[in-house]
Write a protein that holds these residues in place. Structure first.
Motif, PDB file in Angstrom:
ATOM      1  N   SER A   9       0.643  11.389  19.075  1.00 64.39           N
ATOM      2  CA  SER A   9       0.931  11.237  17.648  1.00 64.39           C
ATOM      3  C   SER A   9      -0.005  10.198  17.046  1.00 64.39           C
ATOM      4  CB  SER A   9       2.386  10.799  17.439  1.00 64.39           C
ATOM      5  OG  SER A   9       3.275  11.830  17.804  1.00 64.39           O
ATOM      6  N   HIS A  10      -0.800  10.620  16.071  1.00 66.29           N
ATOM      7  CA  HIS A  10      -1.742   9.704  15.407  1.00 66.29           C
ATOM      8  C   HIS A  10      -1.119   9.009  14.194  1.00 66.29           C
ATOM      9  CE1 HIS A  10      -5.415  10.989  17.619  1.00 66.29           C
ATOM     10  NE2 HIS A  10      -4.707  12.088  17.791  1.00 66.29           N
ATOM     11  N   THR A  11       0.099   9.385  13.853  1.00 66.39           N
ATOM     12  CA  THR A  11       0.800   8.802  12.711  1.00 66.39           C
ATOM     13  C   THR A  11       1.850   7.802  13.202  1.00 66.39           C
ATOM     14  OG1 THR A  11       2.536  10.480  12.743  1.00 66.39           O
ATOM     15  CG2 THR A  11       0.555  10.960  11.413  1.00 66.39           C
ATOM     16  N   ASN A  61      -4.501  -2.695   3.431  1.00 66.14           N
ATOM     17  CA  ASN A  61      -3.112  -2.999   3.040  1.00 66.14           C
ATOM     18  C   ASN A  61      -2.209  -1.773   2.947  1.00 66.14           C
ATOM     19  OD1 ASN A  61      -4.508  -2.083   0.689  1.00 66.14           O
ATOM     20  ND2 ASN A  61      -2.910  -2.972  -0.598  1.00 66.14           N
ATOM     21  N   PRO A  62      -2.268  -0.839   3.900  1.00 62.47           N
ATOM     22  CA  PRO A  62      -1.451   0.372   3.777  1.00 62.47           C
ATOM     23  C   PRO A  62       0.042   0.065   3.738  1.00 62.47           C
ATOM     24  CG  PRO A  62      -2.213   0.123   6.023  1.00 62.47           C
ATOM     25  CD  PRO A  62      -2.955  -0.902   5.207  1.00 62.47           C
ATOM     26  N   VAL A  63       0.787   0.935   3.054  1.00 58.06           N
ATOM     27  CA  VAL A  63       2.237   0.803   3.094  1.00 58.06           C
ATOM     28  C   VAL A  63       2.761   1.199   4.478  1.00 58.06           C
ATOM     29  CG1 VAL A  63       2.574   1.100   0.622  1.00 58.06           C
ATOM     30  CG2 VAL A  63       2.589   3.115   2.088  1.00 58.06           C
ATOM     31  N   ARG A  64       1.971   2.027   5.179  1.00 56.25           N
ATOM     32  CA  ARG A  64       2.342   2.433   6.539  1.00 56.25           C
ATOM     33  C   ARG A  64       1.154   3.197   7.101  1.00 56.25           C
ATOM     34  NH1 ARG A  64       7.240   2.551   9.345  1.00 56.25           N
ATOM     35  NH2 ARG A  64       7.694   4.397  10.552  1.00 56.25           N
ATOM     36  N   ASP A  65       0.780   2.905   8.330  1.00 52.03           N
ATOM     37  CA  ASP A  65      -0.401   3.537   8.915  1.00 52.03           C
ATOM     38  C   ASP A  65      -0.230   3.577  10.426  1.00 52.03           C
ATOM     39  OD1 ASP A  65      -2.924   4.691   8.963  1.00 52.03           O
ATOM     40  OD2 ASP A  65      -3.802   3.178   7.666  1.00 52.03           O
ATOM     41  N   GLY A  66      -0.570   4.738  11.030  1.00 50.42           N
ATOM     42  CA  GLY A  66      -0.430   4.857  12.477  1.00 50.42           C
ATOM     43  C   GLY A  66      -1.208   3.791  13.213  1.00 50.42           C
ATOM     44  N   MET A  67      -2.484   3.594  12.835  1.00 46.79           N
ATOM     45  CA  MET A  67      -3.307   2.542  13.418  1.00 46.79           C
ATOM     46  C   MET A  67      -4.125   1.862  12.333  1.00 46.79           C
ATOM     47  SD  MET A  67      -4.420   0.585  15.751  1.00 46.79           S
ATOM     48  CE  MET A  67      -3.472   1.225  17.132  1.00 46.79           C
ATOM     49  N   ASN A  68      -5.124   2.515  11.825  1.00 42.25           N
ATOM     50  CA  ASN A  68      -6.131   2.104  10.852  1.00 42.25           C
ATOM     51  C   ASN A  68      -7.360   1.553  11.562  1.00 42.25           C
ATOM     52  OD1 ASN A  68      -7.731   0.584   8.785  1.00 42.25           O
ATOM     53  ND2 ASN A  68      -6.172   1.505   7.493  1.00 42.25           N
ATOM     54  N   LEU A  69      -8.334   2.443  11.770  1.00 44.82           N
ATOM     55  CA  LEU A  69      -9.559   2.062  12.474  1.00 44.82           C
ATOM     56  C   LEU A  69     -10.497   1.210  11.624  1.00 44.82           C
ATOM     57  CD1 LEU A  69     -10.540   5.149  14.651  1.00 44.82           C
ATOM     58  CD2 LEU A  69      -9.829   2.889  15.421  1.00 44.82           C
ATOM     59  N   VAL A  70     -10.393   1.299  10.289  1.00 44.48           N
ATOM     60  CA  VAL A  70     -11.247   0.458   9.446  1.00 44.48           C
ATOM     61  C   VAL A  70     -11.016  -1.018   9.767  1.00 44.48           C
ATOM     62  CG1 VAL A  70     -11.719  -0.279   7.071  1.00 44.48           C
ATOM     63  CG2 VAL A  70     -11.461   2.150   7.594  1.00 44.48           C
ATOM     64  N   ALA A  71      -9.751  -1.382   9.995  1.00 45.78           N
ATOM     65  CA  ALA A  71      -9.424  -2.775  10.327  1.00 45.78           C
ATOM     66  C   ALA A  71     -10.123  -3.229  11.602  1.00 45.78           C
ATOM     67  CB  ALA A  71      -7.906  -2.927  10.483  1.00 45.78           C
ATOM     68  N   LYS A  72     -10.368  -2.281  12.501  1.00 46.06           N
ATOM     69  CA  LYS A  72     -11.024  -2.608  13.769  1.00 46.06           C
ATOM     70  C   LYS A  72     -12.543  -2.522  13.657  1.00 46.06           C
ATOM     71  CE  LYS A  72      -7.190  -1.299  16.787  1.00 46.06           C
ATOM     72  NZ  LYS A  72      -6.780  -0.544  17.976  1.00 46.06           N
ATOM     73  N   VAL A 114      -7.755  -9.095   5.738  1.00 42.88           N
ATOM     74  CA  VAL A 114      -6.451  -9.155   5.073  1.00 42.88           C
ATOM     75  C   VAL A 114      -5.736  -7.862   5.446  1.00 42.88           C
ATOM     76  CG1 VAL A 114      -5.229  -9.247   2.864  1.00 42.88           C
ATOM     77  CG2 VAL A 114      -7.317 -10.604   3.211  1.00 42.88           C
ATOM     78  N   LEU A 115      -4.657  -7.981   6.212  1.00 44.39           N
ATOM     79  CA  LEU A 115      -4.074  -6.823   6.904  1.00 44.39           C
ATOM     80  C   LEU A 115      -2.585  -6.680   6.624  1.00 44.39           C
ATOM     81  CD1 LEU A 115      -4.444  -4.539   9.060  1.00 44.39           C
ATOM     82  CD2 LEU A 115      -3.866  -6.261  10.782  1.00 44.39           C
ATOM     83  N   SER A 116      -2.187  -5.471   6.270  1.00 47.79           N
ATOM     84  CA  SER A 116      -0.770  -5.153   6.093  1.00 47.79           C
ATOM     85  C   SER A 116      -0.027  -5.209   7.426  1.00 47.79           C
ATOM     86  CB  SER A 116      -0.626  -3.758   5.497  1.00 47.79           C
ATOM     87  OG  SER A 116       0.706  -3.292   5.604  1.00 47.79           O
ATOM     88  N   ARG A 117       1.145  -5.795   7.385  1.00 51.80           N
ATOM     89  CA  ARG A 117       1.981  -5.818   8.598  1.00 51.80           C
ATOM     90  C   ARG A 117       2.526  -4.434   8.937  1.00 51.80           C
ATOM     91  NH1 ARG A 117       6.762  -9.290   5.624  1.00 51.80           N
ATOM     92  NH2 ARG A 117       7.885  -7.530   4.678  1.00 51.80           N
ATOM     93  N   GLU A 118       2.356  -3.466   8.032  1.00 45.95           N
ATOM     94  CA  GLU A 118       2.829  -2.101   8.265  1.00 45.95           C
ATOM     95  C   GLU A 118       1.744  -1.185   8.843  1.00 45.95           C
ATOM     96  OE1 GLU A 118       6.052  -1.250   8.034  1.00 45.95           O
ATOM     97  OE2 GLU A 118       6.311  -3.382   7.623  1.00 45.95           O
ATOM     98  N   ALA A 119       0.569  -1.717   9.109  1.00 46.37           N
ATOM     99  CA  ALA A 119      -0.467  -0.954   9.809  1.00 46.37           C
ATOM    100  C   ALA A 119      -0.241  -1.087  11.312  1.00 46.37           C
ATOM    101  CB  ALA A 119      -1.859  -1.477   9.444  1.00 46.37           C
ATOM    102  N   GLY A 120      -0.464   0.026  12.027  1.00 42.96           N
ATOM    103  CA  GLY A 120      -0.333  -0.059  13.480  1.00 42.96           C
ATOM    104  C   GLY A 120      -1.242  -1.113  14.074  1.00 42.96           C
TER     105      GLY A 120
END
Length: 460
Positions: free
Chosen positions: A169-171, A365-376, A389-395
């Motif tokens: 699951s990627h989500t 700053n996603p409201v919800r994200d499975g991972m988010n590769l941009v952050a990496k 600056v990272l949302s706590r709701e990103a994987g």
């Protein structure tokens, strides 16, 4: 059990495959090879079969003419069935449930049209299960990808109980109380379909635990299916090499000219996906300029918002709102020599990498994200180091939260303050954080991510 046996020892199933086709002006079939994390990950296994869907008329024409790439089987599923399954169920129901996107006073409303589309989702998943059953060698390993194909493991198990079946699951996975918005029989069918796998895998422990709780509360348990976690990382070697290519250098020079000399740069790169929270990010930047006037003319927000799922009205409206808010910020604060928001909406990977290199601050700053590769990816590529600056709701928060400036994605004031803190962070601290972020973000590169799943599936 089906009597047919194919020869493939490793099979992958996903809605989108590694190639697409178009019919040229002269009637010939043109082939385009895809990129992205999944294609990169699966390239580490040479001897595999990738089963995917024909997504448009070009793909379907290629299938009908017998045009095919070695190691790829493309399924010509009825266009109406695919549209119902993909847009009607996968993207308009399952995506909304797992990302908790519904405006619940009005939606969802599961009536006859939902049931009609659900029958298409079943048919679409059955087509994949039958193709995999036909192609797989005895005891083969099959790795099914994502929410589009949640019923495949159970359907395939009924056809071929000799196979090792995995699903990734990627989500995110929805908390049980939100998941139970689905009709009871559909919620049970989804979970049972997933549990046809020997092993299910998720991007973070949080999503794995949410799935387990859904199974426990709705079905009474996970029926012996093993649950694993594989946090997909960025491909450091590829990114570092690609980000120094001539086309990236060219776009970097153009961006520097747009930004202007001596200014800090806040970068975001996203699809205009509802969960990515682009509008609140722009509002937070606007608030920064309003409350911290010392930053006016000294910072530029480079925002790449690439249109996504524009065949759905709600996505078209969101894309338009992103452009409207960006224009409003520029109209309010812009001067003859300074454009506060540089917005690009045409997808351009080389330009995205150029923006990564330029970033002093990366806003994710996603409201919800499975991972988010941009952050990496940004910390790997950034020339002078960047603050995340990272949302706590990103994987990605599970792995990167310690060295990021963490925000509640709904709190515009808090995000604005975080942007201010990030812009003012001392150079030494920024460099140290960037180093640690890059190390954490590349700890499990795509190839190893897939090999680890394959090994775990075969071990069980």
């Amino acid at each position: 059990m089906a009597s047919t046996r194919g020869a493939a020892e490793v099979l992958v199933a996903s809605n989108r495959g590694p190639v697409s086709y178009a019919v040229g002006d002269d009637g010939s079939i043109e082939t385009k090879r895809g990129g992205g994390g999944l294609v990169s990950a699966l390239s580490v296994v040479d001897d595999k079969l990738w089963v995917c869907a024909a997504l448009d008329d070009g793909d379907r024409e290629a299938v009908r003419r017998g045009v095919a790439e070695p190691g790829v089987r493309m399924l010509d599923i009825d266009p109406g069935v695919h549209a119902d399954a993909y847009n009607g169920i996968a993207n308009s129901v399952l995506w909304f449930v797992h990302h908790m996107l519904y405006q619940t006073p009005l939606e969802p409303s599961f009536g006859p049209e939902f049931r009609r589309q659900w029958a298409s989702y079943e048919a679409y998943n059955r087509a994949f299960a039958e193709a995999l059953a036909e192609e797989a060698a005895p005891g083969a390993a099959v790795v099914v990808q994502d929410y589009h194909l949640a019923l495949v493991p159970g359907m395939l198990r009924a056809l071929r109980d000799d196979l090792r079946i995995g699903h990734f699951s990627h989500t995110p996975w929805a908390p049980v109380d939100y998941f139970r918005m689905l009709p009871d029989d559909i919620a049970e069918q989804l979970l049972t379909g997933m549990l046809g796998a020997d092993r299910l895998a998720f991007l973070t422990r949080r999503w794995a635990d949410a799935f387990t709780e859904c199974c426990t509360r709705i079905l009474g348990g996970t029926s012996g299916t093993r649950i694993g976690v594989h946090g997909l990382g960025a491909d450091a070697d590829f990114l570092r090499e690609r980000s120094r290519a001539a086309d990236v250098e060219e776009r970097l020079a153009a961006l520097r000219e747009q930004v202007g000399p001596g200014r800090k740069v806040i970068v975001r790169v996203d699809r205009t996906e509802l969960s990515k929270n682009i509008v609140r990010g722009l509002r937070a930047y606007e608030l920064l300029l309003e409350t911290r006037p010392e930053w006016r003319e000294k910072v530029v927000h480079v925002a790449f918002a690439y249109p996504s799922r524009q065949d759905l009205a709600v996505y078209r409206a969101y894309t338009e709102e992103v452009s409207r808010v960006a224009e409003a910020v520029n109209s309010r604060f812009g001067t003859a020599g300074w454009t506060p928001v540089v917005l690009h909406v045409k997808d351009d990977f080389a330009r995205s990498l150029a923006a990564y290199r330029l970033a002093d601050v990366a806003l994710v700053n996603p409201v919800r994200d499975g991972m988010n590769l941009v952050a990496k990816e940004v910390p790997v590529v950034s020339d002078d180091g960047c603050v995340l600056v990272l949302s706590r709701e990103a994987g990605a928060y599970e792995e990167l939260g310690e060295d990021a400036v963490v925000v509640n994605p709904y709190d515009v004031s808090g995000t604005s303050a975080a942007l201010g803190a990030a812009l003012g962070m001392a150079e030494g601290e920024r460099a140290e954080r960037t180093k640690r972020l890059a190390a954490a973000g590349t700890a499990l590169p795509p190839g190893q991510w897939f090999l680890d799943q394959l090994a775990a599936l075969r071990e069980g």
